[in-house]
Design a protein around this motif. Structure first.
Motif, short mmCIF file in Angstrom:
data_model
loop_
_atom_site.label_atom_id
_atom_site.label_comp_id
_atom_site.label_asym_id
_atom_site.label_seq_id
_atom_site.Cartn_x
_atom_site.Cartn_y
_atom_site.Cartn_z
N THR A 225 -58.05 -10.25 10.92
CA THR A 225 -57.10 -8.77 11.64
C THR A 225 -56.43 -9.56 12.69
OG1 THR A 225 -58.72 -6.81 11.26
CG2 THR A 225 -56.96 -6.76 13.19
N VAL A 226 -56.62 -10.74 13.41
CA VAL A 226 -56.04 -11.42 14.04
C VAL A 226 -56.73 -12.82 14.09
CG1 VAL A 226 -55.52 -11.78 16.70
CG2 VAL A 226 -56.16 -9.99 15.73
N ASP A 227 -55.99 -13.73 13.40
CA ASP A 227 -56.17 -14.93 13.27
C ASP A 227 -56.61 -15.78 14.37
OD1 ASP A 227 -55.95 -17.65 12.19
OD2 ASP A 227 -54.49 -17.52 11.93
N PRO A 228 -57.59 -16.18 14.55
CA PRO A 228 -58.48 -17.24 15.31
C PRO A 228 -57.54 -18.27 16.08
CG PRO A 228 -59.96 -17.04 13.81
CD PRO A 228 -59.09 -16.47 13.09
N VAL A 229 -57.48 -18.65 14.91
CA VAL A 229 -56.71 -20.64 14.76
C VAL A 229 -54.93 -20.78 15.96
CG1 VAL A 229 -55.39 -22.63 13.43
CG2 VAL A 229 -58.10 -20.98 12.82
N ARG A 230 -54.55 -19.29 14.81
CA ARG A 230 -52.97 -18.64 15.78
C ARG A 230 -52.84 -18.68 16.53
NH1 ARG A 230 -47.47 -14.92 12.97
NH2 ARG A 230 -46.68 -16.19 15.12
N ASN A 231 -53.65 -17.97 17.45
CA ASN A 231 -54.07 -16.99 18.37
C ASN A 231 -55.39 -17.80 19.86
OD1 ASN A 231 -52.35 -14.64 17.92
ND2 ASN A 231 -53.18 -14.64 16.31
N THR A 232 -56.66 -17.43 19.50
CA THR A 232 -57.47 -18.18 20.38
C THR A 232 -57.09 -19.43 20.24
OG1 THR A 232 -58.69 -16.50 19.95
CG2 THR A 232 -59.86 -18.64 20.76
N ARG A 233 -57.44 -19.97 19.07
CA ARG A 233 -56.86 -21.94 19.21
C ARG A 233 -56.20 -22.79 19.41
NH1 ARG A 233 -58.56 -25.32 13.90
NH2 ARG A 233 -60.87 -23.80 14.59
N GLN A 234 -55.08 -21.83 19.02
CA GLN A 234 -53.71 -22.82 20.00
C GLN A 234 -53.37 -22.08 20.99
OE1 GLN A 234 -48.81 -21.96 17.99
NE2 GLN A 234 -50.11 -20.31 18.76
N LEU A 235 -53.85 -20.49 21.51
CA LEU A 235 -53.63 -20.78 23.29
C LEU A 235 -54.78 -21.27 24.18
CD1 LEU A 235 -51.73 -18.90 25.45
CD2 LEU A 235 -53.93 -17.09 24.58
N ALA A 236 -56.04 -21.47 23.52
CA ALA A 236 -56.00 -22.80 24.48
C ALA A 236 -56.14 -23.89 24.34
CB ALA A 236 -58.07 -22.51 23.92
N GLU A 237 -55.38 -24.50 23.83
CA GLU A 237 -54.86 -25.74 23.39
C GLU A 237 -53.58 -26.16 24.35
OE1 GLU A 237 -53.86 -26.36 19.20
OE2 GLU A 237 -56.17 -27.26 18.89
N LYS A 238 -52.49 -25.17 24.10
CA LYS A 238 -51.47 -25.44 24.73
C LYS A 238 -51.75 -24.61 27.19
CE LYS A 238 -48.01 -23.63 21.61
NZ LYS A 238 -48.02 -25.00 21.93
N LEU A 239 -53.25 -23.94 27.00
CA LEU A 239 -52.94 -23.87 28.97
C LEU A 239 -53.83 -25.12 28.28
CD1 LEU A 239 -54.97 -20.47 28.27
CD2 LEU A 239 -53.05 -20.24 29.68
N ARG A 240 -54.54 -25.73 27.91
CA ARG A 240 -55.15 -27.38 28.59
C ARG A 240 -54.48 -28.02 28.91
NH1 ARG A 240 -59.85 -26.49 24.11
NH2 ARG A 240 -61.54 -25.17 25.62
N ALA A 241 -53.15 -28.06 27.87
CA ALA A 241 -52.04 -29.13 27.94
C ALA A 241 -51.45 -28.87 29.33
CB ALA A 241 -51.41 -28.75 26.99
#
Length: 296
Positions: A225-241
């Protein structure tokens, strides 16, 4: 033991058959009430949808607080369906606020975010009256509710309306939340976000760095339903950056609905989502009151 097995045989297929964020009365019926008292139907605004319930841990005062927003495509949902979430966290010593908010078509973006911020501000102002610690405040959401949690934690505009800042939060917790979902393809969601003219500022991914609230982002590896790569992983990477502290977990074999369903006692064997949330709250708040295993 036979009774427990029978309940599991009923509960597991029942949840599997549910669409994401559907009413979960089956799980509520299997939820004990001995671990909490509930202060019900409290108004945080004047609209009938602006109501919340507070789950108070038995025998606990000055407890950390989690404000929970449920999912449902911003078009459906009711706080009564999530008694099992309130019980799960209250049993671990966490005061839990389960919030109703206005839905589409009554409101569109940004009405449900205004309600989310209003409910958070109300909680900070009043939760001490209900046994919670206003200085140990977290916001959590599943699915569409995870979006609400992300926006009030990451975009300072919403809480500013009520004289607050995201810095009042110890952390925010996203369970299978959509954080980057344009262009919108779901017909039921399009009206809520004014598609095809969805404002770019409606996407949490576009607010990275505006507020620096630590985050716990959890997702199911089998979420269709909600792509975990596009959403969770991508947001985590951008926040860490940009230096925002982020913890993440992806649970193999777990789909969208089970990310919240696993809070219910009969389904905790499916994934340790509750344990992960409690450990995060415990770590961030410094509380020592939540040592009981989540599977009890």
């Amino acid at each position: 033991m036979k009774r427990v097995l029978k309940m599991l045989m009923v509960a597991v297929p029942a949840l599997t058959a549910l669409a994401a964020c559907s009413p979960l009365g089956t799980l509520n019926a299997l939820t004990p009430s001995s671990h909490f008292s509930r202060d019900q139907d409290i108004a945080y605004g004047t609209d009938p949808r602006q109501r919340l319930d507070i789950y108070r841990p038995t025998g606990t005062q000055n407890a950390p607080v989690v404000v929970f927003f449920y999912g449902g495509n911003w078009t459906s949902g009711d706080r009564d369906d999530y008694l099992f979430v309130g019980e799960a966290l209250a049993a671990r010593g966490i005061t839990t606020v389960v919030v109703d908010y206005r839905l589409s078509p009554q409101v569109t973006y940004s009405g449900f975010l205004d309600d989310s911020a209003r409910a958070l501000a109300w909680t900070r102002a009043h939760i001490a009256e209900h046994g919670g610690n206003r200085d140990e405040l977290f916001v959590m959401g599943h699915s569409a509710g995870g979006y609400n949690a992300a926006m009030v934690a990451m975009d300072p505009r919403w809480l500013a309306t009520y004289g607050e800042k995201p810095a009042m939060l110890r952390g925010w917790i996203g369970l299978a939340g959509p954080y980057d979902f344009t262009p919108i393809t779901g017909e039921d969601i399009k009206p809520a976000f004014l598609a095809p003219n969805t404002p770019p500022d409606s996407q949490p991914i576009n607010h990275v760095g505006e507020a620096r609230v630590p985050a716990l982002l959890l997702a199911g590896g089998d979420d269709k339903t909600v792509d975990p790569v596009r959403n969770t992983r991508q947001l985590a990477e951008k926040l860490r950056a940009v230096g925002v502290p982020v913890q993440t977990d992806t649970f193999d074999g777990i789909g969208h609905a089970m990310m919240i369903g696993s809070f219910a006692r009969p389904l905790r064997f499916r994934a340790p989502v509750l344990d992960r949330v409690v450990a995060y709250v415990e770590q961030a708040s410094g509380s020592q009151a939540m040592t009981a295993p989540a599977t009890r």
